[in-house]
Every structure is written in C-alpha cells, then in structure tokens.
Design a protein around this motif. Sequence first.
Motif, PDB file in Angstrom:
ATOM      1  N   MET A  96     -63.457-141.748 -66.064  1.00 62.12           N
ATOM      2  CA  MET A  96     -63.494-142.610 -67.243  1.00 62.12           C
ATOM      3  C   MET A  96     -63.096-141.838 -68.497  1.00 62.12           C
ATOM      4  O   MET A  96     -62.286-142.306 -69.308  1.00 62.12           O
ATOM      5  CB  MET A  96     -64.904-143.192 -67.415  1.00 62.12           C
ATOM      6  CG  MET A  96     -65.064-144.053 -68.657  1.00 62.12           C
ATOM      7  SD  MET A  96     -66.789-144.519 -69.002  1.00 62.12           S
ATOM      8  CE  MET A  96     -67.424-142.961 -69.660  1.00 62.12           C
ATOM      9  N   VAL A  97     -63.664-140.648 -68.659  1.00 61.10           N
ATOM     10  CA  VAL A  97     -63.348-139.830 -69.830  1.00 61.10           C
ATOM     11  C   VAL A  97     -61.858-139.513 -69.882  1.00 61.10           C
ATOM     12  O   VAL A  97     -61.204-139.669 -70.927  1.00 61.10           O
ATOM     13  CB  VAL A  97     -64.194-138.541 -69.821  1.00 61.10           C
ATOM     14  CG1 VAL A  97     -63.675-137.545 -70.851  1.00 61.10           C
ATOM     15  CG2 VAL A  97     -65.660-138.868 -70.077  1.00 61.10           C
ATOM     16  N   ALA A  98     -61.302-139.077 -68.773  1.00 60.63           N
ATOM     17  CA  ALA A  98     -59.876-138.735 -68.747  1.00 60.63           C
ATOM     18  C   ALA A  98     -59.001-139.959 -68.987  1.00 60.63           C
ATOM     19  O   ALA A  98     -57.999-139.885 -69.706  1.00 60.63           O
ATOM     20  CB  ALA A  98     -59.536-138.088 -67.404  1.00 60.63           C
ATOM     21  N   ALA A  99     -59.384-141.107 -68.401  1.00 61.26           N
ATOM     22  CA  ALA A  99     -58.575-142.321 -68.548  1.00 61.26           C
ATOM     23  C   ALA A  99     -58.574-142.838 -69.980  1.00 61.26           C
ATOM     24  O   ALA A  99     -57.639-143.524 -70.398  1.00 61.26           O
ATOM     25  CB  ALA A  99     -59.099-143.399 -67.602  1.00 61.26           C
ATOM     26  N   LEU A 100     -59.604-142.495 -70.749  1.00 65.43           N
ATOM     27  CA  LEU A 100     -59.684-142.933 -72.139  1.00 65.43           C
ATOM     28  C   LEU A 100     -59.296-141.817 -73.106  1.00 65.43           C
ATOM     29  O   LEU A 100     -59.644-141.861 -74.285  1.00 65.43           O
ATOM     30  CB  LEU A 100     -61.081-143.461 -72.438  1.00 65.43           C
ATOM     31  CG  LEU A 100     -61.378-144.823 -71.788  1.00 65.43           C
ATOM     32  CD1 LEU A 100     -62.854-145.155 -71.843  1.00 65.43           C
ATOM     33  CD2 LEU A 100     -60.553-145.925 -72.448  1.00 65.43           C
ATOM     34  N   GLY A 101     -58.561-140.831 -72.626  1.00 61.93           N
ATOM     35  CA  GLY A 101     -57.978-139.824 -73.506  1.00 61.93           C
ATOM     36  C   GLY A 101     -58.753-138.544 -73.670  1.00 61.93           C
ATOM     37  O   GLY A 101     -58.312-137.633 -74.381  1.00 61.93           O
TER      38      GLY A 101
END
Length: 444
Positions: A316-321
């Motif tokens: 989630m963190v990576a997918a949101l930048g």
Amino acid sequence: MNAQRAAGLIRCKRDGGELDASQLRAVAQGIGSGAWSEAQVAAFAMAVAWRGMSIPECRQFTLALRDSGQCLRWDDLPGPTLDKHSTGGVGDGVSLLLAPLLAACGGYVPMISGRGLGHTGGTLDKLESLAGYEVHPSSARLRQVVREVGCAIVGQGDELVPADGRLYAVRDVTATVDVADLMVASILSKKLAGGAQALVLDIKTGNGAQLPALADARELAGRMLAVAEGSGLDLRVVYSDMGQMLGREAGNALELRAVLDLLCGRGDNPRLLALTLELAAALLCAGGLAADHGDATRQLRRARDSGEAAERFARMVAALGGPADLLQRPDAHLARAPIQREVGAPDSGYVAAVDVRALGQAVVELGGGRSRPGQALDHAVGLAEVLGCGSAVQVGQPLAIIHARHADAAEAAQRKVARAFRITSEPAPSRPLWQWHMPAEQFA
C-alpha cells in the motif's frame, strides 16, 4: 453564495432555527467550494455547538457533506468493503494495523481518514511521516490500489467530501472538535462517500477522549445509529478506554514505527494489538469472511504471524508513492528527533492515573500537532515508551521518553509529562479496554 445569504443561514442556526435540506445543501456547497470564508465556517460550527441539530437535520447535513464530492462504489470487488473509524485518541494506531490485517483476510478497505484534531493524533499525519506517500490520490488511483492491494488509507482530498475536509480543519482550532452533531456528520459523510458496506465506530471514553464521559459517548452512538439508519451502512459501535494511551508511543513517526513493529511480530503494545484484533474480528464477521469471532481472530493472527499483513501494508505504501523498501529499512525512512529526554518517576509505586489529554497536548507543543489550520508538523517528535496504568515503577524509572527537536521544548515537555502521571503505593483497579454498544455475540 453571497455573504448575505451565508450570514442568514448562520443566523438561523444561531437563533435556534432548523435548517431544511436545501439550506443545508447550500451550507455544504458554500463550505466545499470556498465561497464561505473561514470566519463563516467557524461561525456555523459554533452555532451548531450552541444550538445543536435535530436527527433529521443532522441526517440531511451528513448527506449534503457526502454529496459535496464524488461517491465511490465498489460493486466490482470480489469481497466486502470494510472500514473503521475512531473519534480520536492518543497513541491510537489501530487504523494502520487494521487495514492491512483485513486485506490479508480477504476484505477490501478503502479507508477515508483524517488529520489530528486538537490533542489527538491523525492517521494521515502519521502516514505523511513517509516521504512521497500520497494522502490525496485521484479516485482512479485509489480504486486501483484498493483493487490490487486490498487497502488504501487516504484523505478525502478535493474529490471526496471536500466540504467536510474544510470544516474538519476549522473544527480543529475553534473548540468544536467535540460537537456531537458535527462529529456524526463528519464521520458518516466520509464513510458513505467511501463506499464501505460495514463500519465499526470506535468511540473513545476517558480523560484523553473528545467525549470523556461514557454517557456522552452513548448519546453520540445513538445519534450516529439514528442518522445512519436507512443508508445501507452496517454500523457497529464499540466504546474503548482512553484513560491511558492506547499504544506506548505518541507522535507521527514514532507511532508508525510501532505499527511496523507489531505487523512484523515485534514490539510491546498489547493494548493496541488487542483492540485492533477485536475490531478487525467484528468486521470479518460482518463481511461474511469468518464463521464467528474465534475463527476471525485465528485468521487475523495467521495474517500477522505469516507476514502477509506487513506485506500488504508495504505494498500500500509503495503503491501510494512511499518508499518501496519500508519493511527492510524503516530507519532510513522514519525521522528521528535529535534530543531524547527521560521523564523519571518521582516515587516508587504504581501508575494509578494518567492525564492523557496533557500527553497529547505535550506532543502538539513539541510540534507534532497543530494549533492552526494547515500548520506544518515535525513528524519526528513525540513521546515513546509511555507507561500505562497499573505499571510498577521505581523512583527515577522513566515514565516516558521525550523526543524533541530543541532542548527548551524537551524541558517544557518534561515538566508537562511529569505532571500527567499520578503514582500511588497500591495499584488502582483496572478498567476494561472496550465494551460493545450491544452484546458482542450480536456481531458474530
């Protein structure tokens, strides 16, 4: 909307009048579009604080806030959409833990969260401790992340409930955080716009809560359930104790690091973990993903022990930048304050009481919270290793550790935190961490 009409609507509410649906839509439109000044938004909030709203009025205002932006639908997902909301606490990282746990068990969590209010911390502020994390993605990106990862914790932004976003910021600095009708409209408008099918509302009680008295919390729950009736939202209410901090850390990066430790099977935050598992289990049952509470709890523990929940959070963190290697290198991405100061116990004995509101205010004064809308935060500052009620202490033993940017701020926080603890020779009776609005069996 011209200033004269805005003033007329504020005057009507100030004088005890009841606004109809079209008038409340005009209020929400004026707030969301920016046509109302900050002073007018504050005046309306204070008028509601003074005069209140009827249930029909609160329901119409909730819908007006919801309709000030887009409303999300999730009909194409293969599982239920589940969500949780808290009225605000200190050391409360439940949302950050719960979302990936539910995703790892087959739920989908489009969680529309907020920033800190008054002395309480905000989920979005914690996530912004991570450079690059986008708390206001487009609706398309939000849909993609929820579909691919299973969870996304974001703010409403300009597309989702913009009127509440602006009102929320004004409430933070105008002594209207704890106004029940505004709490109801704010919470439900976000959750209805976010498209959740089932929601657990965690109402905090105790000295660190926005509504310290259980009677006030029950009144809020009743209003919430009445306003939500007929909306299609499966709403369940739990009361949890904020007579001591929920976790052992308060401060944005400190709390996020504690959540990562719990997701990875490390750390010592039994209250935070226990409440998270209880709320998540209720949601798995509500979504039809578990046969009963015991089955739900077993699924959640497997999701944590296997590392699947931690992996969902990292995705989630990576997918949101945010950083792609958060689990591998958390220290590289979470700021640490340059000064740490212990607050020693003045006597030996037991922690009998904690002024949690004072602890939250200490974090605000360190720079970890806001005293005005839009104020930049220092994500590194806060409190760590805070002892809870019932803890045995020896004289000089740390009650908490201050994380500060400057020496004078650390000294001021030390004094404030020291006054927040009461030490006695005998342990005080313990309080239950939670109780459901209805018998827990009804949630299984």
